[in-house]
Design a protein around this motif. Sequence first.
Motif, short mmCIF file in Angstrom:
data_model
loop_
_atom_site.label_atom_id
_atom_site.label_comp_id
_atom_site.label_asym_id
_atom_site.label_seq_id
_atom_site.Cartn_x
_atom_site.Cartn_y
_atom_site.Cartn_z
N GLN A 21 0.85 -1.19 0.00
CA GLN A 21 0.00 0.00 0.00
C GLN A 21 0.88 1.24 0.00
OE1 GLN A 21 -2.59 -0.21 3.40
NE2 GLN A 21 -3.59 -2.11 2.73
N PRO A 22 0.33 2.37 -0.44
CA PRO A 22 1.10 3.61 -0.44
C PRO A 22 1.64 3.91 0.96
CG PRO A 22 -0.89 3.91 -1.71
CD PRO A 22 -1.02 2.58 -1.06
N GLY A 23 2.91 4.31 1.01
CA GLY A 23 3.57 4.61 2.28
C GLY A 23 4.39 3.44 2.83
N ASP A 24 4.19 2.22 2.26
CA ASP A 24 4.99 1.08 2.70
C ASP A 24 6.44 1.25 2.24
OD1 ASP A 24 2.77 -0.05 3.84
OD2 ASP A 24 2.43 -1.52 2.23
N ILE A 25 7.34 0.66 3.02
CA ILE A 25 8.76 0.70 2.67
C ILE A 25 9.10 -0.53 1.83
CG2 ILE A 25 11.13 0.70 3.56
CD1 ILE A 25 10.05 1.92 6.15
N LEU A 26 9.65 -0.30 0.65
CA LEU A 26 10.15 -1.40 -0.19
C LEU A 26 11.66 -1.55 0.08
CD1 LEU A 26 8.44 -0.43 -3.58
CD2 LEU A 26 7.58 -1.99 -1.81
N ALA A 49 15.74 -9.19 4.38
CA ALA A 49 15.30 -8.41 5.53
C ALA A 49 16.39 -8.46 6.61
CB ALA A 49 13.99 -8.96 6.08
N GLY A 50 16.77 -7.29 7.08
CA GLY A 50 17.84 -7.23 8.06
C GLY A 50 19.20 -7.01 7.44
N SER A 51 19.34 -7.22 6.15
CA SER A 51 20.60 -6.97 5.44
C SER A 51 20.34 -6.31 4.09
CB SER A 51 21.39 -8.27 5.26
OG SER A 51 20.62 -9.20 4.52
N ALA A 52 19.27 -5.50 4.04
CA ALA A 52 18.90 -4.82 2.79
C ALA A 52 19.96 -3.80 2.40
CB ALA A 52 17.55 -4.14 2.95
N TYR A 53 20.13 -3.62 1.09
CA TYR A 53 21.11 -2.66 0.61
C TYR A 53 20.47 -1.44 -0.04
CZ TYR A 53 20.15 -5.09 -3.81
OH TYR A 53 19.53 -5.65 -4.91
N HIS A 54 19.11 -1.43 -0.15
CA HIS A 54 18.42 -0.29 -0.76
C HIS A 54 16.98 -0.27 -0.28
CE1 HIS A 54 17.73 2.90 -3.61
NE2 HIS A 54 16.75 2.24 -4.21
N VAL A 55 16.43 0.94 -0.11
CA VAL A 55 15.03 1.10 0.30
C VAL A 55 14.41 2.24 -0.49
CG1 VAL A 55 15.23 0.17 2.65
CG2 VAL A 55 15.79 2.56 2.22
N ALA A 56 13.07 2.21 -0.56
CA ALA A 56 12.31 3.27 -1.24
C ALA A 56 10.89 3.27 -0.68
CB ALA A 56 12.31 3.08 -2.76
N ILE A 57 10.05 4.23 -1.14
CA ILE A 57 8.67 4.34 -0.67
C ILE A 57 7.72 3.98 -1.82
CG2 ILE A 57 6.87 5.89 0.18
CD1 ILE A 57 8.99 5.32 2.25
N TYR A 58 6.79 3.05 -1.53
CA TYR A 58 5.77 2.72 -2.53
C TYR A 58 4.72 3.83 -2.52
CZ TYR A 58 2.16 0.26 -5.11
OH TYR A 58 1.21 -0.09 -6.05
N VAL A 59 4.41 4.39 -3.73
CA VAL A 59 3.49 5.53 -3.82
C VAL A 59 2.18 5.17 -4.48
CG1 VAL A 59 5.35 7.22 -3.78
CG2 VAL A 59 4.54 6.32 -5.99
N THR A 114 12.74 -6.83 -3.17
CA THR A 114 12.74 -8.14 -2.52
C THR A 114 11.54 -8.32 -1.60
OG1 THR A 114 15.14 -8.16 -2.55
CG2 THR A 114 14.07 -9.71 -1.05
N GLY A 115 11.18 -7.26 -0.87
CA GLY A 115 10.08 -7.36 0.07
C GLY A 115 9.60 -5.99 0.46
N ALA A 116 8.64 -5.98 1.41
CA ALA A 116 8.05 -4.71 1.83
C ALA A 116 7.76 -4.77 3.33
CB ALA A 116 6.79 -4.40 1.05
N VAL A 117 7.78 -3.58 3.94
CA VAL A 117 7.50 -3.45 5.37
C VAL A 117 6.43 -2.37 5.56
CG1 VAL A 117 8.45 -2.80 7.62
CG2 VAL A 117 9.82 -4.15 6.04
#
Length: 278
Positions: free
Chosen positions: A226-231, A236-246, A272-275
């Motif tokens: 959903q919008p606002g989730d972190i991609l 998980a726990g060793s991610a090398y990149h993050v972004a925001i799902y809009v 890879t996944g989302a939080v």
Amino acid sequence: MPLTAPIRTHRKPRRNAPRTVLRAGVAGGVLSTIAVAGAAGTANAEPVTETIEMPTLSADLSTTVAQSAQATQQIALTMQTRAQLQTQEDTAVKNAATAAKKAKSKAEAEAKAKAEAKKKAEEAARAKAAAAARASRSSVRTELASSSTSTPSTTSSSTATGSAAAIVSYVEARIGDAYVMGSTGPNAFDCSGLVQAAYRTVGVDLPRVSQDQSTSGTQVSLSNVQPGDILYWGSAGSAYHVAIYVGDGKFVGAQNPSDGVVEHDLSYDQPTGAVRVL
């Protein structure tokens, strides 16, 4: 008148007495009498007798000589004993040094063997961890492949409400800003700096780095973002990149120094996944 000299003589003792007694003289008292008679030129001259007394070896002197010989023998025996003891001591010291050297060599060999065993165990552990990581990545790829046929949530930013809408609005307003490693705004960001700054606008204080941000909320499937989730990219726990799902199958992130903050479709670089934090 002819010259005559009566001489008393004694036979020498046999060589069955101790040598030390023979060197000291003839055993017993020796009395030699030398009589010299001569004519003084007349027939009436009387014979003259002269007696010479030879030294006598007393019993005390014999005893002293014998004791001296015994003492000499005792000293020789003592010196021989000391020499034997010194030889034994030298041998014992040499044997002890040899034993110590062998013990040291054995200890060094055991320590080296333990170090090598520890090194091999560590290498085996690293290999096992690497194999587990490869298996995990393989599992993630399989999951991504199976979920690629699913359509991510098409919720648009216009339908996002509350804090999620505020986060989406913030990152969309940052599109075109520069990517600078270690920056958290207001006009330059790195990937985790942008995510942290976006959530800070709604009062949520996220960890600074992407590894921690990838485990800061509830894990959700990519088919249910959903919008606002972190991609995140990586495990998980060793991610090398993050972004925001809009929404609408898109995300906004501080991509790299060349692109800066940009918006891309999920197909551009499948996460890879989302939080979900909110």
